[in-house]
Scaffold this motif. Structure first.
Motif, PDB file in Angstrom:
ATOM      1  N   PRO A 152      -1.938   0.939 -11.926  1.00 36.69           N
ATOM      2  CA  PRO A 152      -1.711  -0.018 -10.839  1.00 36.69           C
ATOM      3  C   PRO A 152      -0.722   0.505  -9.792  1.00 36.69           C
ATOM      4  O   PRO A 152      -0.905   0.261  -8.592  1.00 36.69           O
ATOM      5  N   ALA A 153       0.317   1.218 -10.217  1.00 39.35           N
ATOM      6  CA  ALA A 153       1.307   1.729  -9.265  1.00 39.35           C
ATOM      7  C   ALA A 153       0.691   2.759  -8.333  1.00 39.35           C
ATOM      8  O   ALA A 153       0.867   2.709  -7.107  1.00 39.35           O
ATOM      9  N   LEU A 154      -0.051   3.711  -8.891  1.00 38.03           N
ATOM     10  CA  LEU A 154      -0.695   4.726  -8.064  1.00 38.03           C
ATOM     11  C   LEU A 154      -1.733   4.098  -7.150  1.00 38.03           C
ATOM     12  O   LEU A 154      -1.861   4.460  -5.981  1.00 38.03           O
ATOM     13  N   GLU A 155      -2.475   3.137  -7.660  1.00 40.10           N
ATOM     14  CA  GLU A 155      -3.481   2.447  -6.853  1.00 40.10           C
ATOM     15  C   GLU A 155      -2.858   1.813  -5.613  1.00 40.10           C
ATOM     16  O   GLU A 155      -3.387   1.920  -4.502  1.00 40.10           O
ATOM     17  N   ALA A 156      -1.711   1.142  -5.771  1.00 44.09           N
ATOM     18  CA  ALA A 156      -1.046   0.500  -4.633  1.00 44.09           C
ATOM     19  C   ALA A 156      -0.544   1.536  -3.633  1.00 44.09           C
ATOM     20  O   ALA A 156      -0.555   1.297  -2.418  1.00 44.09           O
ATOM     21  N   MET A 157      -0.113   2.693  -4.112  1.00 41.89           N
ATOM     22  CA  MET A 157       0.347   3.746  -3.212  1.00 41.89           C
ATOM     23  C   MET A 157      -0.822   4.317  -2.406  1.00 41.89           C
ATOM     24  O   MET A 157      -0.694   4.596  -1.203  1.00 41.89           O
ATOM     25  N   VAL A 158      -1.971   4.503  -3.049  1.00 41.93           N
ATOM     26  CA  VAL A 158      -3.163   4.962  -2.333  1.00 41.93           C
ATOM     27  C   VAL A 158      -3.560   3.941  -1.262  1.00 41.93           C
ATOM     28  O   VAL A 158      -3.884   4.299  -0.127  1.00 41.93           O
ATOM     29  N   ILE A 159      -3.498   2.663  -1.616  1.00 38.83           N
ATOM     30  CA  ILE A 159      -3.824   1.609  -0.658  1.00 38.83           C
ATOM     31  C   ILE A 159      -2.830   1.613   0.500  1.00 38.83           C
ATOM     32  O   ILE A 159      -3.217   1.434   1.663  1.00 38.83           O
ATOM     33  N   ALA A 160      -1.549   1.824   0.210  1.00 40.11           N
ATOM     34  CA  ALA A 160      -0.547   1.895   1.281  1.00 40.11           C
ATOM     35  C   ALA A 160      -0.874   3.020   2.252  1.00 40.11           C
ATOM     36  O   ALA A 160      -0.792   2.845   3.478  1.00 40.11           O
ATOM     37  N   TYR A 161      -1.251   4.177   1.719  1.00 44.45           N
ATOM     38  CA  TYR A 161      -1.591   5.303   2.594  1.00 44.45           C
ATOM     39  C   TYR A 161      -2.866   4.998   3.385  1.00 44.45           C
ATOM     40  O   TYR A 161      -2.972   5.349   4.567  1.00 44.45           O
ATOM     41  N   ALA A 162      -3.829   4.321   2.741  1.00 42.53           N
ATOM     42  CA  ALA A 162      -5.053   3.949   3.454  1.00 42.53           C
ATOM     43  C   ALA A 162      -4.757   2.955   4.572  1.00 42.53           C
ATOM     44  O   ALA A 162      -5.320   3.057   5.674  1.00 42.53           O
ATOM     45  N   TYR A 163      -3.883   1.986   4.322  1.00 45.63           N
ATOM     46  CA  TYR A 163      -3.472   1.059   5.383  1.00 45.63           C
ATOM     47  C   TYR A 163      -2.854   1.834   6.553  1.00 45.63           C
ATOM     48  O   TYR A 163      -3.103   1.509   7.728  1.00 45.63           O
ATOM     49  N   HIS A 164      -2.028   2.818   6.243  1.00 40.41           N
ATOM     50  CA  HIS A 164      -1.423   3.640   7.300  1.00 40.41           C
ATOM     51  C   HIS A 164      -2.497   4.309   8.149  1.00 40.41           C
ATOM     52  O   HIS A 164      -2.398   4.346   9.384  1.00 40.41           O
ATOM     53  N   ARG A 165      -3.523   4.822   7.480  1.00 38.95           N
ATOM     54  CA  ARG A 165      -4.614   5.471   8.200  1.00 38.95           C
ATOM     55  C   ARG A 165      -5.349   4.458   9.086  1.00 38.95           C
ATOM     56  O   ARG A 165      -5.695   4.740  10.232  1.00 38.95           O
ATOM     57  N   VAL A 166      -5.617   3.268   8.557  1.00 41.11           N
ATOM     58  CA  VAL A 166      -6.304   2.234   9.339  1.00 41.11           C
ATOM     59  C   VAL A 166      -5.449   1.824  10.538  1.00 41.11           C
ATOM     60  O   VAL A 166      -5.959   1.637  11.651  1.00 41.11           O
ATOM     61  N   ALA A 167      -4.129   1.688  10.325  1.00 40.42           N
ATOM     62  CA  ALA A 167      -3.227   1.329  11.429  1.00 40.42           C
ATOM     63  C   ALA A 167      -3.305   2.357  12.548  1.00 40.42           C
ATOM     64  O   ALA A 167      -3.342   2.006  13.740  1.00 40.42           O
ATOM     65  N   GLY A 168      -3.343   3.636  12.177  1.00 37.95           N
ATOM     66  CA  GLY A 168      -3.457   4.684  13.183  1.00 37.95           C
ATOM     67  C   GLY A 168      -4.790   4.649  13.911  1.00 37.95           C
ATOM     68  O   GLY A 168      -4.849   4.874  15.126  1.00 37.95           O
TER      69      GLY A 168
END
Length: 422
Positions: A22-38
């Motif tokens: 679950p911890a790694l999954e949330a970190m991957v999602i955080a990075y994906a959100y960053h990509r979407v924001a860009g």
């Protein structure tokens, strides 16, 4: 090397991949959100923050709170705030892990993954030629098998009009030539997206925050009795029941614990500092509060904001009494959006270079689920984060066992959002 734009397939692949902690999954999602924001900034500019900037840092904080290893920053922060002596830290950690339990970790991860799937799928489909849409986790669908109890208990229904409003406002923001008009439209989209996702997460948040009290008052002694009698009991139903459905003692202790947690322990992570939500919201350096709090001119955006805040700045930016309260939480979040809308630091990559590279590799793992891979097809013709933290035996916590192995694919459906004419 420049990164390609996020696609619906990318979102599906990330949300469907099951071999992550679950911890790694949330970190991957955080990075994906960053990509979407860009990606959105490429259409809307970097002068104002879009919702995915805020989601980036929130999901990173979720990932940190889901790391329950001995070196967990989340547990270390608890030890520091409670001033736990060094000699008692092992005992404190054992007690904390017992109170939080697997349903805390897996329930929060489930809600985080579902919200990412729904909000990110909306963003990546915004500027297609056909009507926009999003993917929804839909346990009520007649085409799916009977959903597990935790799925129907942890994802609250939310008004889809908020997603339609968000999509329409973002589409108009791209076409706006006046920077002030674009800023208001983006603010409205941010409010609408949070109104939707915070409602979706309401039940999961109650489970996460109230679980320690419910374990102490309702589950612990039943667990002992179950060991003696060998009779199982519906523990997850006790955890997931609404606050108003709990016994008087449990409700009272939940209120006291939520107030304590909100006032002294909970904060919103930003790249500038941690915002203590129990205290009044103050502007960061370089932000003129009088300027950002000018009256909202766009009627639709003003009505969205007025669902949660008033023009009384002091009342709107006051500290939160109970973070579990949806109205109080949304009041603070909308104020946060207004105050931090020009803080460009929210566009920063939320990880150092080495971890970001590992998360980019993690994003590419897995396959797009075959059953839903074509849902939005417009043309028919880390090495530094551990993967597994726990293995829960089915006989001790069957709901956690199911959550750890849950597959989203049978419970997904595509929801179109028709654009307004004109």
């Amino acid at each position: 090397m420049p990164e390609t734009r996020m696609t619906a397939d990318d979102v599906l692949r990330i949300a469907a991949y099951k071999d992550r902690s679950p911890a790694l999954e949330a970190m991957v999602i955080a990075y994906a959100y960053h990509r979407v924001a860009g990606d959105l900034a490429g259409q809307l500019g970097h002068e104002r923050n879009n919702w995915y900037c805020y989601a980036t840092w929130t999901s990173k904080a979720v990932g940190e709170s889901l790391d329950l290893t001995p070196a967990s920053p989340f547990i270390e922060d608890f030890e520091r705030r409670f001033r736990v002596p060094r000699r008692l830290r092992r005992l404190f950690r054992a007690a904390l892990l017992t109170l939080l339990g697997p349903s805390y970790e897996l329930g929060l991860a489930l809600a985080n993954r579902a919200i990412f799937l729904e909000t990110a799928s909306l963003a990546v489909n915004l500027w297609q030629d056909t009507p926009d849409g999003f993917l929804k986790v839909s346990p009520e669908s007649e085409l799916t098998p009977a959903p597990p109890e935790f799925l129907t208990s942890l994802l609250e229904q939310a008004d889809p009009r908020y997603l339609k409003d968000a999509a329409q406002l973002l589409l108009e923001a791209r076409e706006a030539t006046d920077p002030a008009v674009r800023a208001e439209l983006m603010l409205g989209a941010n409010i609408a997206l949070s109104a939707y996702e915070q409602k979706r997460a309401q039940k999961a948040l109650e489970l996460v925050l109230y679980r320690p009290v419910r374990w102490l008052t309702r589950v612990s002694w039943r667990s002992l009795r179950s060991l003696v009698t060998h009779r199982p009991f519906p523990r997850f139903r006790l955890y997931a029941a609404g606050h108003d459905d709990q016994p008087w003692l449990t409700r009272r202790l939940e209120e006291l614990w939520a107030a304590l947690y909100t006032r002294h322990l909970f904060y919103v992570r930003t790249p500038l500092s941690d915002i203590r939500v129990g205290r009044p919201l103050t502007p960061p350096d370089g932000v003129d509060l009088d300027r950002v709090w000018t009256p909202i001119q766009d009627e639709r955006v003003r009505k969205l904001a007025e669902e949660f805040i008033t023009e009384d700045r002091e009342a709107s930016t006051a500290g939160v009494a109970n973070w579990v309260s949806y109205p109080d939480r949304m009041r603070f979040i909308v104020s946060y959006f207004r105050v931090y809308q020009t803080v460009s630091a929210l566009y920063r990559v939320p990880f150092d270079e080495k971890i970001a590279a590992g998360l980019a590799e993690e994003m590419a793992r897995g396959l797009v689920p075959e059953a839903v891979g074509e849902m939005f097809d417009r043309d028919p013709g880390l090495p530094t984060i551990r993967r597994r933290l726990y293995r829960y035996p089915a006989e001790t916590d069957p709901d956690a066992y199911e959550m750890a192995r849950f597959d989203f694919e049978p419970f997904l459906k595509a929801v179109p959002l028709e654009r307004d004419a004109g």
